[in-house]
Write a protein that holds these residues in place. Structure first.
Motif, PDB file in Angstrom:
ATOM      1  N   LYS A 168      52.432  28.734  12.561  1.00  0.00           N
ATOM      2  CA  LYS A 168      53.216  27.536  12.880  1.00  0.00           C
ATOM      3  C   LYS A 168      52.955  27.071  14.314  1.00  0.00           C
ATOM      4  CE  LYS A 168      57.971  25.780  13.005  1.00  0.00           C
ATOM      5  NZ  LYS A 168      59.410  26.130  12.784  1.00  0.00           N
ATOM      6  N   ASN A 169      52.839  28.017  15.241  1.00  0.00           N
ATOM      7  CA  ASN A 169      52.642  27.676  16.654  1.00  0.00           C
ATOM      8  C   ASN A 169      51.266  27.080  16.930  1.00  0.00           C
ATOM      9  OD1 ASN A 169      55.196  28.586  17.307  1.00  0.00           O
ATOM     10  ND2 ASN A 169      54.503  30.631  17.892  1.00  0.00           N
ATOM     11  N   TYR A 170      50.273  27.505  16.157  1.00  0.00           N
ATOM     12  CA  TYR A 170      48.896  27.105  16.455  1.00  0.00           C
ATOM     13  C   TYR A 170      48.333  26.071  15.487  1.00  0.00           C
ATOM     14  CZ  TYR A 170      48.516  30.910  19.836  1.00  0.00           C
ATOM     15  OH  TYR A 170      48.693  31.728  20.929  1.00  0.00           O
ATOM     16  N   LYS A 171      49.023  25.814  14.396  1.00  0.00           N
ATOM     17  CA  LYS A 171      48.462  25.008  13.314  1.00  0.00           C
ATOM     18  C   LYS A 171      48.066  23.605  13.770  1.00  0.00           C
ATOM     19  CE  LYS A 171      49.343  23.575   8.549  1.00  0.00           C
ATOM     20  NZ  LYS A 171      50.314  23.625   7.412  1.00  0.00           N
ATOM     21  N   ALA A 182      53.561  34.180   9.942  1.00  0.00           N
ATOM     22  CA  ALA A 182      54.034  32.819   9.669  1.00  0.00           C
ATOM     23  C   ALA A 182      54.361  32.065  10.961  1.00  0.00           C
ATOM     24  CB  ALA A 182      55.263  32.858   8.754  1.00  0.00           C
ATOM     25  N   SER A 183      55.049  32.727  11.884  1.00  0.00           N
ATOM     26  CA  SER A 183      55.420  32.049  13.131  1.00  0.00           C
ATOM     27  C   SER A 183      54.192  31.758  13.990  1.00  0.00           C
ATOM     28  CB  SER A 183      56.428  32.897  13.917  1.00  0.00           C
ATOM     29  OG  SER A 183      55.882  34.162  14.264  1.00  0.00           O
ATOM     30  N   THR A 184      53.223  32.666  13.965  1.00  0.00           N
ATOM     31  CA  THR A 184      51.989  32.437  14.731  1.00  0.00           C
ATOM     32  C   THR A 184      51.234  31.234  14.194  1.00  0.00           C
ATOM     33  OG1 THR A 184      51.777  34.787  15.276  1.00  0.00           O
ATOM     34  CG2 THR A 184      49.794  33.442  15.446  1.00  0.00           C
ATOM     35  N   GLU A 219      47.580  29.807   5.575  1.00  0.00           N
ATOM     36  CA  GLU A 219      48.859  30.214   4.985  1.00  0.00           C
ATOM     37  C   GLU A 219      48.700  30.545   3.500  1.00  0.00           C
ATOM     38  OE1 GLU A 219      52.169  27.683   7.207  1.00  0.00           O
ATOM     39  OE2 GLU A 219      50.438  26.449   6.696  1.00  0.00           O
ATOM     40  N   ASP A 246      54.081  40.821  10.695  1.00  0.00           N
ATOM     41  CA  ASP A 246      55.362  40.178  10.426  1.00  0.00           C
ATOM     42  C   ASP A 246      55.504  38.875  11.214  1.00  0.00           C
ATOM     43  OD1 ASP A 246      55.396  41.835  12.714  1.00  0.00           O
ATOM     44  OD2 ASP A 246      57.580  41.776  12.766  1.00  0.00           O
ATOM     45  N   ARG A 247      54.622  38.662  12.191  1.00  0.00           N
ATOM     46  CA  ARG A 247      54.646  37.435  12.974  1.00  0.00           C
ATOM     47  C   ARG A 247      53.613  36.428  12.476  1.00  0.00           C
ATOM     48  NH1 ARG A 247      54.533  38.646  19.277  1.00  0.00           N
ATOM     49  NH2 ARG A 247      54.748  36.375  19.205  1.00  0.00           N
TER      50      ARG A 247
END
Length: 369
Positions: free
Chosen positions: A347-350, A343-345, A163, A340-341
């Motif tokens: 978050k899902n895998y972190k 941040a969400s990606t 990030e 554009d995805r």
């Protein structure tokens, strides 16, 4: 090694396959072998740094690891088409340090032409800026621009650094370039919603592609034009060196089984040191020479470029081990989902990635040196 029969004293394979056996405690830390001078020029210092965990280095790369350098990412470029498009001498850009991803994108856009005039870009009939030959190779490209999955803390442990603004900026640049690129038939499982064509495997698509991103050892003997070899460009002018990495599943590392007796391990370390030091002045330069002969010796500047590329290897812990196959997710994001995805990606895998890194590190540290 698991059978305890000591059949082999030195092993060579790709890090993608080796880390599983390393976490099982199969290998001896190379730092315990007195003959090895791991600080010498014929050992890859970037690899030493990346693969060392808690002072233990179970495998590394050096001048004897030809597969590591042969699988390094480079840019081939169509010199005939570049001349037709009035693209300036790109070698001059390389040597003066101004060969950047912005220029690659600019010239790729300039090259992209709807030759058959049907109002859409066809893989078989039109002219493209850049060809991406295989999705497993692609993660090298953003890494060369400075994208990082992980970095070491002061205590030598790895942490995620996904990030960051730099990572997002690199992916933006990659996404911009993709607009002018064509994909080969090996991309189906990655980007099923994009048109795909097999013509990318005809080197420069019968002369209708300006750049080709591939590995240094790619078979270019059937190239339909005069071509040259360039490094992957810098992200911008603030980047000090041109960088590249090697394909995680075909690059090579060397290691020594832990089951060996002290005398056998001592001999194995001695042989590794001798082979690496001799390779620096024999095998390795000969390899570069023969590599260019195989490619029809495209131009004298190519030798300098390969020497530059091989001298600036960089590695990322997560890509080298392909942890949780996450580099595949980043590749799909660039070519399909869109940045554009990002941040969400992440978050899902972190959480899963952090756990995988922690488990991997604990496994390495839990075994004797």
């Amino acid at each position: 090694a698991m059978a305890g029969d000591c059949t082999y004293q030195i092993a060579v394979d790709a890090p993608y396959f080796m880390y599983g056996t390393a976490t099982d405690g199969i290998y001896r830390s190379l730092t315990t072998l007195p003959w090895l001078d791991l600080s010498a020029s014929y050992w890859d210092q970037a690899a030493n740094e990346m693969f060392t965990i808690g002072g233990k280095l179970y495998f590394t790369m050096g001048s004897l690891c030809i597969g590591n350098y042969g699988s390094a990412g480079v840019m081939f470029y169509n010199r005939d088409l570049a001349e037709d498009l009035h693209v300036p001498d790109l070698y001059e850009k390389v040597w003066d340090g101004t060969w950047t991803v912005d220029l690659l994108t600019e010239y790729s856009q300039q090259a992209m032409i709807d030759l058959d005039g049907n109002g859409k870009m066809d893989y078989d009939n039109d002219q493209w800026g850049v060809a991406f030959c295989h999705p497993q190779i692609y993660p090298i490209f953003p890494i060369a621009l400075g994208f990082r999955y992980t970095q070491k803390d002061e205590d030598g442990s790895y942490k995620l650094v996904l990030e960051t603004e730099k990572n997002l900026s690199v992916l933006w640049a990659c996404e911009d370039l993709v607009e002018y690129g064509m994909l080969g038939h090996d991309w189906e499982s990655f980007v099923s919603d994009r048109p795909l064509g097999e013509s990318v495997d005809c080197i420069f698509n019968e002369g209708r592609v300006l750049f080709r991103f591939d590995t240094a050892n790619a078979d270019m003997t059937a190239a339909e034009c005069n071509y040259g070899i360039l490094p992957i460009p810098k992200y911008d002018l603030s980047q000090e060196n041109y960088m590249t990495s090697s394909v995680c599943y075909v690059s090579t590392v060397v290691c020594v089984p832990r089951i060996l007796s002290e005398a056998e391990a001592d001999k194995a370390g001695f042989m590794l040191e001798v082979m690496a030091s001799l390779s620096e002045v024999t095998t390795f330069p000969t390899y570069v020479e023969k590599l260019l002969e195989m490619k029809k010796s495209p131009d004298p500047e190519s030798t300098r470029v390969l020497q530059l590329v091989f001298g600036n290897m960089t590695y990322d812990f997560m890509y080298s081990y392909y942890v949780n196959h996450f580099p595949r997710i980043i590749t799909r994001m660039v070519f399909q989902a869109g940045t554009d995805r990002f941040a969400s990606t992440i978050k899902n895998y972190k959480d899963g990635l952090e756990l995988a890194l922690e488990d991997l590190e604990l496994a390495f540290l839990s075994h004797e040196s």
